[in-house]
Design a protein around this motif. Structure first.
Motif, mmCIF file in Angstrom:
data_model
loop_
_atom_site.group_PDB
_atom_site.id
_atom_site.type_symbol
_atom_site.label_atom_id
_atom_site.label_comp_id
_atom_site.label_asym_id
_atom_site.label_seq_id
_atom_site.Cartn_x
_atom_site.Cartn_y
_atom_site.Cartn_z
ATOM 1 N N ARG A 1 62.470 -30.414 31.782
ATOM 2 C CA ARG A 1 61.149 -30.595 32.388
ATOM 3 C C ARG A 1 60.520 -31.911 31.917
ATOM 4 O O ARG A 1 59.805 -32.555 32.672
ATOM 5 N N SER B 1 63.869 -25.025 28.623
ATOM 6 C CA SER B 1 64.623 -26.186 29.086
ATOM 7 C C SER B 1 63.811 -27.456 28.884
ATOM 8 O O SER B 1 62.725 -27.592 29.442
ATOM 9 N N ALA C 1 55.969 -25.761 30.531
ATOM 10 C CA ALA C 1 57.049 -25.304 31.393
ATOM 11 C C ALA C 1 58.377 -25.269 30.631
ATOM 12 O O ALA C 1 59.191 -24.358 30.849
ATOM 13 N N SER C 2 58.604 -26.220 29.756
ATOM 14 C CA SER C 2 59.828 -26.219 28.956
ATOM 15 C C SER C 2 59.888 -24.985 28.076
ATOM 16 O O SER C 2 60.952 -24.369 27.924
ATOM 17 N N SER D 1 54.588 -30.290 31.015
ATOM 18 C CA SER D 1 56.042 -30.166 30.900
ATOM 19 C C SER D 1 56.443 -29.398 29.649
ATOM 20 O O SER D 1 57.436 -28.671 29.669
ATOM 21 N N SER E 1 50.868 -34.422 32.830
ATOM 22 C CA SER E 1 52.234 -34.017 33.202
ATOM 23 C C SER E 1 53.085 -33.754 31.962
ATOM 24 O O SER E 1 53.854 -32.791 31.919
ATOM 25 N N ASP F 1 62.019 -34.819 33.861
ATOM 26 C CA ASP F 1 61.448 -34.889 35.204
ATOM 27 C C ASP F 1 60.188 -35.742 35.223
ATOM 28 O O ASP F 1 59.948 -36.494 36.161
#
Length: 186
Positions: A175, A172, A166-167, A163, A159, A178
């Motif tokens: 992520r 951002s 995805a960041s 992340s 994860s 989260d």
């Protein structure tokens, strides 16, 4: 502050290129242009790209793992995870790079065996540290774990790696938050 040697500059730029482009996304010519040397000079320090990648992984791994191990052992487990997430946040830099070993994991089929093993060792060390934190948090009742702690640590590490991807994609760092919030108990 001392000026980095040519070798140190090559290693630093190689790490950045690995984090932004991956193993197959740059050449010694790219590195030579960044440092201002001839490609033959790079071969003097790192005869092969494999040598360069292995040393880059080893240096990166040593630095990151030292930082993780330096997280105060007396902190509550959830605070340790927050510090860990901040470490991943630092990896993003200006939002254009990801974890060096995470990037190399995407190139795993084209990596030399010794580089592959170094990347796997990095993943395992992170997973082991996370397993200890999760076990402590579960024992204190501040973190929840479904199933075995080791499996949860692998999932959590995946994860974190996801992340940063995805960041980077969404520009951002939220992520990362989260991920930490997903294992915390109300």
């Amino acid at each position: 502050m001392e000026t980095p040697t040519v070798r140190e500059q090559l290693l630093q730029h190689a790490q950045t290129l690995l984090m932004t482009r991956g193993y197959n996304g740059f050449s010694y010519r790219d590195l030579a242009d960044l440092v201002g040397v001839k490609t033959s000079s790079i071969h003097y320090y790192f005869p092969t790209k494999e040598d360069l990648a292995l040393e880059a992984v080893d240096a990166y791994s040593s630095e990151v793992l030292s930082t993780i191990r330096a997280i105060d052992a007396s902190l509550a487990p959830e605070k340790k995870l927050e510090r860990y997430a901040k470490q991943f946040g630092l990896v993003l830099g200006n939002g254009d790079q990801i974890c060096l070993c995470g990037m190399l994991a995407a190139d795993i089929e084209s990596l030399p065996e010794n580089v592959r093993q170094a990347v796997q060792a990095f993943f395992k060390a992170n997973e082991s540290w996370l397993a200890k934190v999760l076990a402590e948090g579960e024992a204190r009742g501040t973190l929840r774990v479904n199933g075995k702690v080791e499996s949860a640590a692998r999932a959590l590490y995946a994860s974190f790696q996801g992340s940063v991807l995805a960041s980077r994609l969404f520009h951002s760092k939220a992520r990362l938050e989260d991920v930490v919030n997903s294992v915390r108990i109300g």
